[in-house]
Design a protein around this motif. Structure first.
Motif, mmCIF file in Angstrom:
data_model
loop_
_atom_site.group_PDB
_atom_site.id
_atom_site.type_symbol
_atom_site.label_atom_id
_atom_site.label_comp_id
_atom_site.label_asym_id
_atom_site.label_seq_id
_atom_site.Cartn_x
_atom_site.Cartn_y
_atom_site.Cartn_z
ATOM 1 N N GLN A 15 0.795 -1.232 0.000
ATOM 2 C CA GLN A 15 0.000 0.000 0.000
ATOM 3 C C GLN A 15 0.829 1.284 0.000
ATOM 4 O O GLN A 15 0.462 2.242 -0.683
ATOM 5 N N PRO A 16 1.957 1.360 0.691
ATOM 6 C CA PRO A 16 2.739 2.607 0.678
ATOM 7 C C PRO A 16 3.407 2.928 -0.665
ATOM 8 O O PRO A 16 4.034 3.972 -0.806
ATOM 9 N N PHE A 17 3.256 2.049 -1.654
ATOM 10 C CA PHE A 17 3.972 2.217 -2.918
ATOM 11 C C PHE A 17 3.030 2.250 -4.123
ATOM 12 O O PHE A 17 3.164 1.452 -5.056
ATOM 13 N N PRO A 18 2.084 3.195 -4.176
ATOM 14 C CA PRO A 18 1.096 3.203 -5.263
ATOM 15 C C PRO A 18 1.672 3.492 -6.642
ATOM 16 O O PRO A 18 1.048 3.152 -7.652
ATOM 17 N N THR A 19 2.852 4.068 -6.708
ATOM 18 C CA THR A 19 3.457 4.374 -8.008
ATOM 19 C C THR A 19 4.507 3.340 -8.421
ATOM 20 O O THR A 19 5.219 3.535 -9.408
ATOM 21 N N LEU A 20 4.574 2.253 -7.683
ATOM 22 C CA LEU A 20 5.546 1.195 -7.964
ATOM 23 C C LEU A 20 5.402 0.689 -9.399
ATOM 24 O O LEU A 20 4.307 0.384 -9.854
ATOM 25 N N ILE A 21 6.511 0.612 -10.112
ATOM 26 C CA ILE A 21 6.518 0.156 -11.503
ATOM 27 C C ILE A 21 7.172 -1.212 -11.628
ATOM 28 O O ILE A 21 6.774 -2.016 -12.459
ATOM 29 N N LEU A 22 8.154 -1.495 -10.797
ATOM 30 C CA LEU A 22 8.856 -2.771 -10.832
ATOM 31 C C LEU A 22 8.813 -3.405 -9.446
ATOM 32 O O LEU A 22 9.133 -2.748 -8.462
ATOM 33 N N LEU A 23 8.396 -4.675 -9.401
ATOM 34 C CA LEU A 23 8.391 -5.405 -8.138
ATOM 35 C C LEU A 23 9.113 -6.725 -8.353
ATOM 36 O O LEU A 23 8.708 -7.541 -9.182
ATOM 37 N N ASN A 24 10.187 -6.911 -7.622
ATOM 38 C CA ASN A 24 10.976 -8.136 -7.729
ATOM 39 C C ASN A 24 10.970 -8.847 -6.382
ATOM 40 O O ASN A 24 11.647 -8.437 -5.450
ATOM 41 N N LEU A 25 10.193 -9.913 -6.313
ATOM 42 C CA LEU A 25 10.117 -10.748 -5.116
ATOM 43 C C LEU A 25 10.622 -12.162 -5.428
ATOM 44 O O LEU A 25 10.231 -13.123 -4.777
ATOM 45 N N SER A 26 11.486 -12.267 -6.392
ATOM 46 C CA SER A 26 11.994 -13.581 -6.804
ATOM 47 C C SER A 26 12.940 -14.157 -5.747
ATOM 48 O O SER A 26 13.447 -13.441 -4.888
ATOM 49 N N THR A 41 -1.330 -1.174 -6.041
ATOM 50 C CA THR A 41 -0.162 -0.985 -6.915
ATOM 51 C C THR A 41 -0.499 -1.286 -8.380
ATOM 52 O O THR A 41 0.139 -2.113 -9.016
ATOM 53 N N PRO A 42 -1.484 -0.580 -8.935
ATOM 54 C CA PRO A 42 -1.934 -0.882 -10.304
ATOM 55 C C PRO A 42 -0.955 -0.474 -11.399
ATOM 56 O O PRO A 42 -1.139 -0.845 -12.558
ATOM 57 N N ASN A 43 0.103 0.261 -11.032
ATOM 58 C CA ASN A 43 1.049 0.747 -12.045
ATOM 59 C C ASN A 43 2.206 -0.207 -12.316
ATOM 60 O O ASN A 43 3.078 0.100 -13.128
#
Length: 105
Positions: A15-26, A41-43
């Motif tokens: 939730q604190p990252f609404p402008t997140l473009i890349l998410l790497n949880l690998s 995080t729809p972006n």
């Protein structure tokens, strides 16, 4: 956040990252992706979830992610695929939807 031993991630974590473009949880130990995981995080355009232990993906989990350009899900329990074109992403979303439907009681 790779190689950190994460076992879970929630919508509140993102939730604190609404402008997140890349998410790497690998390369973690994630076991499931909740239906509402990406509502804040729809972006996200690049989503890396490969090399986890994902065995459950919630219905419509990826629906909010209309800007996805690639998603990596290789080496998980429930799915072992990547998608890097719009058509592949659409096909993968449909496949995940069908998997979620088939796992409902």
């Amino acid at each position: 956040i790779t190689y950190s031993g994460l076992q879970a991630v929630t919508k509140e974590d993102l939730q604190p990252f609404p402008t997140l473009i890349l998410l790497n949880l690998s390369y973690n130990k994630l076991k499931e992706l909740a239906s509402d995981l990406f509502i804040y995080t729809p972006n996200i355009q690049h989503l890396y979830l490969h090399n986890n232990q994902i065995a459950s993906i919630g219905l419509n989990c990826l629906t909010p992610l209309n800007n996805l350009k690639l998603i990596h899900l290789k080496d998980n329990v429930i799915i072992n695929k990547n998608a890097e074109t719009p058509q592949d992403i659409l096909n993968l979303k449909m496949e995940l939807f069908m998997l979620a439907m088939s796992s409902k009681p």
